[in-house]
Design an enzyme around this catalytic site. Sequence first.
Site, PDB file in Angstrom:
ATOM      1  N   CYS A  55     -61.113   0.763  32.130  1.00 16.63           N
ATOM      2  CA  CYS A  55     -61.420  -0.818  32.265  1.00 16.63           C
ATOM      3  C   CYS A  55     -62.424  -1.307  33.489  1.00 16.63           C
ATOM      4  O   CYS A  55     -62.583  -2.484  33.492  1.00 16.63           O
ATOM      5  CB  CYS A  55     -60.134  -1.504  32.156  1.00 16.63           C
ATOM      6  N   HIS A 102     -58.078  -8.689  37.930  1.00 18.42           N
ATOM      7  CA  HIS A 102     -58.184  -8.086  36.588  1.00 18.42           C
ATOM      8  C   HIS A 102     -57.422  -8.697  35.462  1.00 18.42           C
ATOM      9  O   HIS A 102     -57.826  -8.852  34.311  1.00 18.42           O
ATOM     10  CB  HIS A 102     -57.390  -6.718  36.573  1.00 18.42           C
ATOM     11  N   HIS A 151     -59.760  -9.169  26.910  1.00 21.33           N
ATOM     12  CA  HIS A 151     -60.302  -7.953  27.528  1.00 21.33           C
ATOM     13  C   HIS A 151     -61.384  -6.947  26.661  1.00 21.33           C
ATOM     14  O   HIS A 151     -61.033  -6.376  25.795  1.00 21.33           O
ATOM     15  CB  HIS A 151     -58.872  -7.075  27.840  1.00 21.33           C
TER      16      HIS A 151
END
Length: 616
Positions: A262, A414, A452
């Site tokens: 990620c 994040h 995401h």
Amino acid sequence: MAKLPLIVGLGGINAAGRSSGFHSYKRLVCDALQDDVMASTWQDLAQRMGLDSSDINADIIAQIKAGTLVRHATTFDPKAVPFQRKAKLTAGAEPITFQLKKSKLPHTIPANWSLTDIDNKTVTVTVEGDFDVLINDAIDYPVSSAGNIPTGFDLDKLYNSRSHPRGLKLTVYGASDALNSLGVDWDSILTLINPDEVSVYAGSALGQVDENSFGGMLSAYFKGGRVSTKMMAMALAEMPADFINSYVINSAGTTGTNMGACASFLYNLRQGMLDIQSGKSKVAIVGNAEAPVETGVMEGFRVMGALAEDDQLKALDNSDSVDNRRACRPFSSNAGFTMAESAQFVVLMDDELALELGVTIYGSVADVFINADANKKSISAPGIGNYVTVAKATALAKAILGEGGLQHTFVQAHGTGTPQNRVTESHILSEVAASFNITNWPVTAIKSYVGHSMGAAAGDQLVASLGVWQHGWIPGIKTIDHIADDVHQANLNILTDHQFVGDKGQEMKAVLLNAKGFGGNNATGLVLSPQQTLMMLKAKYGASVVNTYQEKNSQIQQTAATADRNACAGDENIRYAFGNAVIDEAGVNISTEEVRLQGFANAIKLAQSNPYQDYS
């Protein structure tokens, strides 16, 4: 002196819309901006979504809002996901019999099958005993929320994209959008640099996973399909870079992708930054494209307990219905993250070339820090590496901006929306803030808006951050109504509403982009504001050089603004040139000093001296 990598172009698409022109950013903070500022964004989104853009009224805006950001998934129907159930058919008083075309018979006839011809093409099959079958079904998938690109945006209409995986279609659009934002024709840039002074670092963390790539290739035999010649090649994780080089910019420069789960976008940003700093490249296109809103991929995350399921969201709200819009709730009572798709690209440029061309400077990349987690119990669990990356980025911000300037930074967390992330990331930020005497660090998390997007996620963060320095608002986390009790808040200001930070965001000198990836892939990037960047360029090159640059830039801005207006009206340049001006061996001329390539104005220079002569 190292070159300062300047951000001079940005482009892409996510659940909030088109990146260039800061339209996706404006969609995030639309309730804080004036109607005249939002007008072009509503028009742009209407164009992309196939709505009437000639009369933007309240009904059209309502449709746009409903069809953007995190919402009910659109790339699949959560109420009818194809599924096959294993079953064993057992004969009753009579054997099981059925008719079948001979062409559909299995290559190996089961021992308990008997075949009787009906005609030249058909047989009767008689089964003695049990018969294993797969029964087609459609299930109600437990997760219905996703961050899909705007509803109605048909990627297939952009260019001749037949059999291209969705992630590569997003790549072509995102890279084209970034180049369109430059205000300078790409081919004119190539006349000023050598062919090998361009870098492209682009990819996807998961590879291409739909029916035209890995998804179709791996399931073909089990579903009675076939594997095409394109599936394997187009499935590779670095294929976005390959597509950009071959079909978008015609590049013979450095290429590849650096994968870090990620955090992959920041890994690629670091590679481009290093090439600019070292002088190996004058221009670097970096980014990621990800299209993981596929049930096969989502199921892998869901069974790990990572995704926010509908029943969990209902329980959080004590409701019988799912609030898809609020599926991702960073730093609050939450259940998991929300899968999303996105393509985000930025164009980095050598500071000297940028000043010469007059391209708009949207910010600069001071550094990107990457550290692993060392030993830990679970490979997917967070570890200690992110403490290191955040501390390094904060220390560099202090070194560049000073003690007082450090108070004028903010954090793009994040912020996945998982129970574990809210505790671990908030503790990291709180500890670093205390260590560096930051008293009220603004923290936001735009996954609450767009979900995401895996490898592209930090690109979503970067584009939203650059928008702050155009319109002055840090997007707050609007999907939450409280901060969870286990979240560490000391020295932090976790924004639950938009925060105004001055005209063109002048109160903020830098942003920290934070990313945490499965396996221990941690990255934190420090990006400086355009105002801070110009001040540093003035110190390096002098006021007269910067004044001359600003005179050139006024025309560049007008050209870029015209391109943006055209795009809002539906006229945008999608760069895809398949098979055009192909160079073969006849177009390559090699001497001991250089390599000349057909179609390129300048040559690739070959080494003439020993760089390691001190070791001789």
